[in-house]
Design a protein around this motif. Structure first.
Motif, PDB file in Angstrom:
ATOM      1  N   PRO A 249      -2.227  13.491  -4.454  1.00  0.00           N
ATOM      2  CA  PRO A 249      -2.316  14.569  -3.454  1.00  0.00           C
ATOM      3  C   PRO A 249      -2.842  14.008  -2.131  1.00  0.00           C
ATOM      4  O   PRO A 249      -3.748  13.168  -2.115  1.00  0.00           O
ATOM      5  CB  PRO A 249      -3.307  15.547  -4.073  1.00  0.00           C
ATOM      6  CG  PRO A 249      -3.284  15.253  -5.544  1.00  0.00           C
ATOM      7  CD  PRO A 249      -3.028  13.771  -5.642  1.00  0.00           C
ATOM      8  N   ILE A 250      -2.302  14.486  -1.016  1.00  0.00           N
ATOM      9  CA  ILE A 250      -2.694  13.873   0.256  1.00  0.00           C
ATOM     10  C   ILE A 250      -4.154  14.156   0.591  1.00  0.00           C
ATOM     11  O   ILE A 250      -4.755  13.412   1.363  1.00  0.00           O
ATOM     12  CB  ILE A 250      -1.781  14.308   1.412  1.00  0.00           C
ATOM     13  CG1 ILE A 250      -1.892  15.811   1.681  1.00  0.00           C
ATOM     14  CG2 ILE A 250      -0.349  13.913   1.164  1.00  0.00           C
ATOM     15  CD1 ILE A 250      -1.272  16.208   2.998  1.00  0.00           C
ATOM     16  N   ALA A 251      -4.728  15.193  -0.006  1.00  0.00           N
ATOM     17  CA  ALA A 251      -6.154  15.438   0.218  1.00  0.00           C
ATOM     18  C   ALA A 251      -7.001  14.310  -0.348  1.00  0.00           C
ATOM     19  O   ALA A 251      -8.116  14.076   0.112  1.00  0.00           O
ATOM     20  CB  ALA A 251      -6.561  16.768  -0.414  1.00  0.00           C
ATOM     21  N   GLU A 252      -6.484  13.619  -1.360  1.00  0.00           N
ATOM     22  CA  GLU A 252      -7.212  12.522  -1.988  1.00  0.00           C
ATOM     23  C   GLU A 252      -6.677  11.160  -1.549  1.00  0.00           C
ATOM     24  O   GLU A 252      -7.139  10.117  -2.032  1.00  0.00           O
ATOM     25  CB  GLU A 252      -7.105  12.632  -3.509  1.00  0.00           C
ATOM     26  CG  GLU A 252      -7.575  13.975  -4.066  1.00  0.00           C
ATOM     27  CD  GLU A 252      -7.252  14.131  -5.542  1.00  0.00           C
ATOM     28  OE1 GLU A 252      -6.833  13.117  -6.162  1.00  0.00           O
ATOM     29  OE2 GLU A 252      -7.410  15.242  -6.072  1.00  0.00           O
ATOM     30  N   LEU A 253      -5.724  11.148  -0.630  1.00  0.00           N
ATOM     31  CA  LEU A 253      -5.053   9.914  -0.258  1.00  0.00           C
ATOM     32  C   LEU A 253      -5.986   9.003   0.526  1.00  0.00           C
ATOM     33  O   LEU A 253      -6.729   9.446   1.410  1.00  0.00           O
ATOM     34  CB  LEU A 253      -3.823  10.242   0.587  1.00  0.00           C
ATOM     35  CG  LEU A 253      -2.778   9.153   0.788  1.00  0.00           C
ATOM     36  CD1 LEU A 253      -2.147   8.744  -0.542  1.00  0.00           C
ATOM     37  CD2 LEU A 253      -1.693   9.647   1.755  1.00  0.00           C
ATOM     38  N   ALA A 254      -5.965   7.718   0.203  1.00  0.00           N
ATOM     39  CA  ALA A 254      -6.747   6.698   0.915  1.00  0.00           C
ATOM     40  C   ALA A 254      -5.828   5.537   1.262  1.00  0.00           C
ATOM     41  O   ALA A 254      -4.654   5.500   0.858  1.00  0.00           O
ATOM     42  CB  ALA A 254      -7.923   6.228   0.064  1.00  0.00           C
ATOM     43  N   ASP A 255      -6.355   4.585   2.014  1.00  0.00           N
ATOM     44  CA  ASP A 255      -5.545   3.448   2.456  1.00  0.00           C
ATOM     45  C   ASP A 255      -5.450   2.373   1.384  1.00  0.00           C
ATOM     46  O   ASP A 255      -5.439   1.172   1.682  1.00  0.00           O
ATOM     47  CB  ASP A 255      -6.134   2.857   3.740  1.00  0.00           C
ATOM     48  CG  ASP A 255      -6.060   3.826   4.912  1.00  0.00           C
ATOM     49  OD1 ASP A 255      -5.177   4.704   4.896  1.00  0.00           O
ATOM     50  OD2 ASP A 255      -6.886   3.703   5.826  1.00  0.00           O
ATOM     51  N   ASP A 256      -5.384   2.785   0.150  1.00  0.00           N
ATOM     52  CA  ASP A 256      -5.160   1.862  -0.966  1.00  0.00           C
ATOM     53  C   ASP A 256      -4.169   2.533  -1.913  1.00  0.00           C
ATOM     54  O   ASP A 256      -3.471   3.468  -1.510  1.00  0.00           O
ATOM     55  CB  ASP A 256      -6.481   1.507  -1.672  1.00  0.00           C
ATOM     56  CG  ASP A 256      -7.251   2.732  -2.134  1.00  0.00           C
ATOM     57  OD1 ASP A 256      -6.674   3.846  -2.121  1.00  0.00           O
ATOM     58  OD2 ASP A 256      -8.436   2.590  -2.498  1.00  0.00           O
ATOM     59  N   GLY A 257      -4.098   2.097  -3.144  1.00  0.00           N
ATOM     60  CA  GLY A 257      -3.131   2.683  -4.057  1.00  0.00           C
ATOM     61  C   GLY A 257      -1.723   2.517  -3.541  1.00  0.00           C
ATOM     62  O   GLY A 257      -1.319   1.406  -3.169  1.00  0.00           O
ATOM     63  N   PRO A 258      -0.958   3.620  -3.455  1.00  0.00           N
ATOM     64  CA  PRO A 258       0.426   3.491  -2.967  1.00  0.00           C
ATOM     65  C   PRO A 258       0.523   3.059  -1.502  1.00  0.00           C
ATOM     66  O   PRO A 258       1.583   2.626  -1.065  1.00  0.00           O
ATOM     67  CB  PRO A 258       1.004   4.902  -3.166  1.00  0.00           C
ATOM     68  CG  PRO A 258      -0.178   5.800  -3.201  1.00  0.00           C
ATOM     69  CD  PRO A 258      -1.274   4.997  -3.839  1.00  0.00           C
ATOM     70  N   LEU A 259      -0.584   3.175  -0.754  1.00  0.00           N
ATOM     71  CA  LEU A 259      -0.569   2.788   0.661  1.00  0.00           C
ATOM     72  C   LEU A 259      -1.189   1.426   0.898  1.00  0.00           C
ATOM     73  O   LEU A 259      -1.380   1.028   2.052  1.00  0.00           O
ATOM     74  CB  LEU A 259      -1.303   3.835   1.501  1.00  0.00           C
ATOM     75  CG  LEU A 259      -0.738   5.257   1.480  1.00  0.00           C
ATOM     76  CD1 LEU A 259      -1.522   6.143   2.436  1.00  0.00           C
ATOM     77  CD2 LEU A 259       0.739   5.270   1.835  1.00  0.00           C
ATOM     78  N   ALA A 260      -1.509   0.705  -0.157  1.00  0.00           N
ATOM     79  CA  ALA A 260      -2.136  -0.609  -0.003  1.00  0.00           C
ATOM     80  C   ALA A 260      -1.224  -1.525   0.811  1.00  0.00           C
ATOM     81  O   ALA A 260      -0.044  -1.686   0.498  1.00  0.00           O
ATOM     82  CB  ALA A 260      -2.413  -1.221  -1.372  1.00  0.00           C
ATOM     83  N   GLY A 261      -1.769  -2.122   1.843  1.00  0.00           N
ATOM     84  CA  GLY A 261      -1.011  -3.032   2.687  1.00  0.00           C
ATOM     85  C   GLY A 261      -0.368  -2.381   3.891  1.00  0.00           C
ATOM     86  O   GLY A 261       0.056  -3.078   4.818  1.00  0.00           O
TER      87      GLY A 261
END
Length: 704
Positions: free
Chosen positions: A578-590
């Protein structure tokens, strides 16, 4: 006695002007005589032959007639052709100049002047170039005349605008946008000697600051926010608006007009350039009264549209017209030569560079550059307070040759020469100028999605929906897998519905998805359903689509709306955040710092697509996959495309007083507005965000 000195100076100036006319006329006469001796189809004698004196007089007559016609007729012809597309106007230059020479030869008594039309074109081009060079050399040597001209220009400008004469004591600001030049590209070009002017600024007079773009890392979003303070509801370079059925494309005039209107309505402010400003070569006006080559005003008709005035001001000088036309032809030849060499070397990745592209490139790298630079020089000589100009050459070439290619480096060299010319012109302006260099985004390299996987994203989406695709897409591995997955998922859904006694799903007419590419960002919309479709609705219609997209190796992540969890980011392996829990890691790492905030902001836009698709990104190589024919791309997240720069004079305050990151183009707008106030004082109004109007938390910036 004082009157006597004034009269003496006036006679001296008149004598100097007369002397320059005589010298230029003599040089033109000698040039015409030389060409008559070299070109067999150009003559200045009667058929029976003439004496040397008679031939010289004929040449002088012809040179004088050509000079007068050029001075009197050429500006009228160019003004009459302002509605002709710039590309066509550039190609007409030779014909028009040659026609004036033929007319001048007809005015020679006794019919002693004659030339074939083809020869007349050559003679006219050479004579215009020589006369311009001679006139420029004489003007440069006469510093007093040059300073008087600058003073007159400044005085006229102040009288027209009603500004007091002491405005010249306040520095003006020139904002020069190097379209598509990323922070690392600029540093590398300065270090390697490709851009010596920039290197000198970096070592002495300017500070370099990187900044981060929004998710939509492209000129439409960035420049709209930089000039007008808001890029709200600009999710990409092109997008589909369901409520109106309109396709918005940032570089179309009608869309640019609407985007500028929306930004002004949202901010309640006319733009960065509303006070004595000029906008040159931009998508948007920034509220400037003086505009040239500005897309958002290009559709206006009549006296209210001055956007084409830049062409008139430049091409009214036939020497400018000839020089640019020659450079245009040379650039077309250079592109063809470079394209052939790339094919022979087997360069990869590579895209098609045929068709009209050589002419489009030549327009961006020659015509647009020359006209914009000349317009900015004119703005400085007129003493305008603020100028924002876009030089698009690098961006155009990097799309097709790659952002780190030798072709792109050649363009950076030419841009650096333009910067040096502008800096030199600033030294002679009637007021001091601060030159701020900036970019709107960078570019990330990589093979196209279609080149890597054998089918376009549009075909891949259609295959995932179980819709017909091209034969080539059917034969590709990814297309076959997507089609099979769609068939299996649909059969499973039908079986489940039949077992439960539910009716079979029907997509219905008009259900084909709209797939739009913006570099390595793509937007998928289903136009037959109003509003933003949810994940559950998409899976009911096309059970395999989201999973097929998320698990494709060329795709990094998806953004969709979920009825259960709100909007979510989907990635390979069943990852769902969920985008409320989204951070600059996980699927967005890099994908870089601030990626999660950028996605959350875009998710709040009214016209965000049903499915937002960002390509893969390899942090080790910096590669992305563009969903259109570009091997240097921008528009989404991933790599250098999200890392533009600000290069500002040290006399101006730092972009962030706290040393923090500069995030988003809207922040850049507030920084530029603050710098204008530092230079010119309270004439520049305080922006809405500086008055306390709420802005997104990630955009807070210290304005002190």
């Amino acid at each position: 006695m004082r009157w006597h000195r004034v009269a003496e100076r006036r006679w001296h100036r008149a004598g100097s002007a007369l002397l320059r006319v005589i010298v230029v006329w003599a040089v033109s006469t000698l040039t015409m005589l030389a060409l008559a001796g070299l070109l067999p189809d150009f003559r200045l004698q009667s058929h029976d032959g003439d004496s040397v004196t008679r031939t010289a007089l004929t040449a002088a007559w012809g040179a004088g007639a050509f000079g007068l016609l050029t001075a009197l007729v050429w500006p009228l012809v160019v003004r009459a052709l302002l509605l002709v597309p710039a590309l066509v106007l550039g190609l007409l230059v030779f014909f028009l100049n040659g026609s004036l020479l033929l007319l001048a030869l007809r005015l020679i008594p006794d019919g002693r002047g004659d030339a074939d039309p083809e020869t007349a074109v050559v003679v006219a081009a050479v004579m215009s170039a020589v006369a311009s060079a001679a006139s420029t050399a004489l003007a440069v040597r006469d510093d007093d005349a040059y300073r008087r001209r600058l003073s007159r220009l400044a005085t006229r400008r102040r009288r027209r605008s009603g500004q007091p004469d002491d405005d010249a004591s306040c520095p003006g600001v020139i904002f020069l946008q190097l379209d598509g030049v990323g922070h690392e590209v600029l540093l590398r070009a300065a270090k390697d000697g490709v851009m010596p002017t920039v290197a000198e600024w970096l070592s002495d007079t300017h500070r370099l600051t990187p900044w981060r773009t929004d998710w939509s890392s492209q000129t439409g979003a960035s420049q709209l926010a930089i000039l007008h303070g808001s890029n709200h509801d600009v999710p990409a370079f092109r997008w589909y608006e369901k409520d109106s059925g309109r396709l918005m494309v940032s570089n179309r005039p009608a869309s640019a007009v609407e985007l500028q209107r929306r930004a002004i309505e949202r901010t309640g402010d006319g733009g960065l350039l509303t006070y004595d400003g000029a906008s040159r070569g931009n998508l948007f006006s920034g509220g400037a009264d003086q505009v040239a080559l500005v897309l958002s005003v290009s559709t206006r008709r009549g006296r209210a549209n001055r956007s084409r005035a830049g062409y008139f001001a430049y091409f009214s000088d036939p020497a400018n017209a000839v020089r640019t036309a020659v450079s245009f032809i040379a650039e077309v030849g250079r592109e063809i030569r470079q394209s052939v060499r790339a094919r022979l070397r087997g360069d990869e990745p590579r895209v098609s560079r045929g068709g009209l592209y050589p002419f489009i490139r030549a327009f961006a790298t020659v015509v647009s550059r020359d006209v914009v630079v000349a317009a900015v020089i004119g703005d400085m000589l007129a003493g305008r307070t603020a100028v924002y100009a876009d030089l698009v050459a690098y961006d155009e070439v990097a799309h097709h040759s790659g952002p780190h290619s030798r072709d792109a480096a050649r363009v950076l060299e030419s841009l650096d020469r333009s910067l040096a010319l502008l800096a030199k012109a600033a030294e002679h302006a009637p007021r001091a100028y601060r030159i701020v260099l900036l970019s709107d985004h960078g570019q990330s390299p990589g093979e196209t999605f279609e080149g890597a996987y054998g089918l376009s994203l549009k075909d891949f989406v259609r295959a995932g929906c179980g819709l017909p695709v091209s034969r080539r897409a059917e034969r590709s591995k990814c297309g076959a897998e997507a089609r099979d997955a769609a068939g299996d998922a649909l059969r499973g859904a039908l079986h489940r519905r039949e077992a439960a006694g539910d009716p079979a799903p029907e997509a219905g007419p008009g259900s084909d998805p709209v797939v739009l590419a913006s570099g390595n960002l793509a937007l998928i919309s289903f136009p037959d359903v109003p509003g933003r479709l949810s994940r559950e609705q998409i899976e009911a219609r096309h059970p395999a689509l989201l999973g097929t997209l998320a698990n494709h190796p060329g795709i990094g992540f998806l953004l969709v709306r979920s009825e259960e969890h709100g909007s979510v980011v989907l990635a390979a392996g069943g990852v769902e955040v969920p985008i409320a829990e989204l951070a600059d890691d996980g699927p967005l790492a890099g994908f870089g710092a601030g990626a999660a905030d950028a996605i959350r902001r875009t998710d709040s836009f009214p016209h965000v697509a049903d499915i937002m698709v960002n390509s893969m990104y390899d942090p080790e190589t910096g590669r992305v996959h563009a969903f259109e024919e570009q091997i240097g791309s921008h528009g989404g997240l991933g790599g250098e495309q999200s890392q533009p720069f600000l290069l500002s004079p040290v006399e101006l305050s730092p972009p962030r007083a706290d040393g923090g990151d500069l995030i988003g183009a809207e922040q850049v707008h507030h920084v530029l507005r603050r710098w204008l106030r530092e230079c010119t004082g309270p004439q520049i109004p305080v922006g809405a965000a500086e008055q306390g109007t709420p802005v997104r938390s990630s955009d807070s910036v210290d304005m002190t």
